[in-house]
Design a protein around this motif. Structure first.
Motif, short mmCIF file in Angstrom:
data_model
loop_
_atom_site.label_atom_id
_atom_site.label_comp_id
_atom_site.label_asym_id
_atom_site.label_seq_id
_atom_site.Cartn_x
_atom_site.Cartn_y
_atom_site.Cartn_z
N LEU A 33 -59.37 26.52 19.84
CA LEU A 33 -58.02 26.88 19.39
C LEU A 33 -58.05 27.55 18.02
O LEU A 33 -57.41 28.60 17.82
N ILE A 34 -58.78 26.98 17.08
CA ILE A 34 -58.83 27.52 15.73
C ILE A 34 -59.39 28.95 15.72
O ILE A 34 -58.95 29.80 14.95
N ASP A 35 -60.33 29.21 16.63
CA ASP A 35 -60.88 30.56 16.73
C ASP A 35 -59.82 31.59 17.11
O ASP A 35 -59.97 32.78 16.84
N LYS A 36 -58.74 31.13 17.76
CA LYS A 36 -57.68 32.04 18.20
C LYS A 36 -56.52 32.10 17.19
O LYS A 36 -55.53 32.80 17.43
N LEU A 37 -56.62 31.39 16.09
CA LEU A 37 -55.54 31.33 15.11
C LEU A 37 -55.92 32.02 13.80
O LEU A 37 -55.54 31.60 12.71
N SER A 38 -56.65 33.10 13.91
CA SER A 38 -57.19 33.77 12.72
C SER A 38 -56.11 34.36 11.83
O SER A 38 -56.34 34.61 10.64
N ASP A 39 -54.93 34.60 12.38
CA ASP A 39 -53.85 35.20 11.58
C ASP A 39 -53.01 34.17 10.85
O ASP A 39 -52.02 34.53 10.20
N HIS A 40 -53.39 32.90 10.96
CA HIS A 40 -52.57 31.84 10.37
C HIS A 40 -53.38 31.03 9.35
O HIS A 40 -54.61 30.95 9.43
N GLU A 41 -52.68 30.42 8.41
CA GLU A 41 -53.32 29.51 7.47
C GLU A 41 -53.49 28.16 8.16
O GLU A 41 -52.54 27.63 8.73
N ILE A 42 -54.69 27.62 8.10
CA ILE A 42 -54.98 26.36 8.79
C ILE A 42 -55.38 25.29 7.78
O ILE A 42 -56.27 25.49 6.95
N THR A 43 -54.71 24.14 7.88
CA THR A 43 -55.18 22.94 7.19
C THR A 43 -55.69 21.99 8.25
O THR A 43 -55.00 21.69 9.23
N LEU A 44 -56.93 21.54 8.07
CA LEU A 44 -57.61 20.73 9.09
C LEU A 44 -57.85 19.33 8.57
O LEU A 44 -58.52 19.15 7.55
N LEU A 45 -57.30 18.34 9.26
CA LEU A 45 -57.60 16.94 8.96
C LEU A 45 -58.82 16.55 9.79
O LEU A 45 -58.80 16.61 11.02
N THR A 46 -59.90 16.17 9.11
CA THR A 46 -61.16 15.89 9.79
C THR A 46 -61.89 14.75 9.11
O THR A 46 -61.76 14.54 7.90
N ARG A 47 -62.66 14.02 9.89
CA ARG A 47 -63.44 12.92 9.31
C ARG A 47 -64.61 13.43 8.47
O ARG A 47 -65.12 12.73 7.61
N SER A 48 -65.05 14.67 8.75
CA SER A 48 -66.19 15.23 8.01
C SER A 48 -65.87 16.66 7.59
O SER A 48 -65.91 17.58 8.40
N GLU A 49 -65.55 16.84 6.31
CA GLU A 49 -65.24 18.18 5.81
C GLU A 49 -66.46 19.09 5.91
O GLU A 49 -66.34 20.28 6.22
N SER A 50 -67.65 18.55 5.65
CA SER A 50 -68.86 19.40 5.70
C SER A 50 -69.12 19.87 7.13
O SER A 50 -69.50 21.04 7.35
N LYS A 51 -68.92 19.01 8.11
CA LYS A 51 -69.11 19.40 9.52
C LYS A 51 -68.11 20.48 9.88
O LYS A 51 -68.45 21.48 10.53
N ALA A 52 -66.86 20.30 9.47
CA ALA A 52 -65.82 21.27 9.80
C ALA A 52 -66.15 22.64 9.21
O ALA A 52 -66.02 23.67 9.89
N ARG A 53 -66.60 22.66 7.97
CA ARG A 53 -66.89 23.95 7.34
C ARG A 53 -68.11 24.62 7.97
O ARG A 53 -68.20 25.85 8.00
N SER A 54 -69.03 23.81 8.52
CA SER A 54 -70.20 24.38 9.17
C SER A 54 -69.87 24.97 10.54
O SER A 54 -70.59 25.84 11.05
N LEU A 55 -68.79 24.51 11.14
CA LEU A 55 -68.43 24.96 12.48
C LEU A 55 -67.65 26.27 12.48
O LEU A 55 -67.65 27.00 13.48
N PHE A 56 -66.98 26.55 11.38
CA PHE A 56 -66.10 27.71 11.35
C PHE A 56 -66.53 28.69 10.25
O PHE A 56 -66.82 28.29 9.13
#
Length: 298
Positions: free
Chosen positions: A16-39
């Motif tokens: 889903l996030i890959d399809k929302l490139s035109d929007h500002e995204i705030t992501l609630l995640t248990r691992s910020e480092s994992k999230a940043r590595s994925l995107f």
């Protein structure tokens, strides 16, 4: 839009996030480092509910968080984790929505077809009221009750009654592949239980459609228009992989491995996405074999 997403590092969230490139995204995640590595794109990542942004500055919330329901046996402890990972986060999000002077206009929140319980070959749409009392039903029923409270803030609420999401990148299909690749695939039990599936592209497409369709609200079955039995799905999967389809998994083996959680594989729902179709969404994949051929062609 500024969109807050929970569960964004899961199978659906990543796509889903890959399809929302035109929007500002705030992501609630248990691992910020994992999230940043994925995107590869810039995201606002937070790992604590107490650090959620001001909801007056959030346009929409997409709530996909939840402990996988079939990964482990349902001990009392695991049931507690399953419930709290859904109910607790949703309660917190709804509280923030209700407290905002200018709340998000849309709240899209997860649920699952498990809310219907085992209904055999009965065709089920969103109007069906189930009298089930099993654990999966109870989890989804309370999850939805919490989410719809956001309507009191004049926020549009859409509930995602999700089926089995098909993708090579994870989820149920990835776990099924090995025995089929080895030529050992086959149906579970007699294979008569219905398998409410959806291609990952339609799962994401459906969420985006609900996000952008102001008239959409209430419960939506996120399943393909043509559910199939477990046997038909198994045959289609074996065919898509060009492998034989000769074995089967006896019910006692599923119960031995998963205990009570095995009901999710031994029971089923013949669910159809009436609300989504009626609202105007056009599915990319309505039939199981073309859906699987597409997945394994990519």
């Amino acid at each position: 839009m500024h969109i807050l997403i929970t569960g964004g590092t899961g199978l659906i969230g990543r796509a889903l996030i890959d399809k929302l490139s035109d929007h500002e995204i705030t992501l609630l995640t248990r691992s910020e480092s994992k999230a940043r590595s994925l995107f590869s794109r810039q995201l606002n990542c937070i790992s604590n509910l107490d650090d959620l942004p001001d909801f007056n500055a959030i346009d929409a919330v997409i709530n996909l968080a939840g402990e996988p329901i079939v990964d482990k046996r349902w001990s009392d402890q695991q049931k507690g984790i399953i419930c709290s990972s859904r109910w607790g986060i949703t309660e917190h999000l709804v509280k923030k929505i209700l407290e905002a002077d200018n709340p998000p206009h849309t709240f899209i929140s997860g649920s699952a077809v498990g809310i219907y319980g085992d209904q055999g070959d009965k065709v089920i749409d969103e109007t069906f009221v189930s009298d089930a009392s099993d654990f999966a039903h109870s989890v989804c029923e309370n999850w939805e009750k919490i989410a719809v409270r956001a309507k009191a803030a004049q926020t549009r609420v859409c509930l995602l009654r999700t089926g089995i999401v098909l993708s090579k990148e994870g989820g149920a299909l990835k776990k099924m592949l090995l025995p089929y690749q080895l030529g050992l695939g086959g149906p579970i039990g007699a294979g008569k239980q219905y398998f409410p599936w959806i291609h990952i592209d339609d799962m994401v497409g459906g969420i985006l459609y609900l996000l952008n369709t102001e008239s959409a609200n209430g419960a939506f079955n996120l399943t393909a228009p043509n559910p199939v039995t477990n046997k038909t799905f198994s045959e289609a999967l074996a065919g898509a992989l060009h492998r034989p389809h000769i074995l089967f998994t006896p019910p006692f083996a599923i119960k031995l491995m998963l205990g009570e959680a095995g009901q999710l594989l031994l029971e089923g729902q013949r669910v159809v996405p009436k609300a989504l179709l009626d609202s105007g969404y056009a599915f990319q994949f309505s039939e199981i074999r073309p859906a699987l051929d597409n997945i394994f062609a990519n």
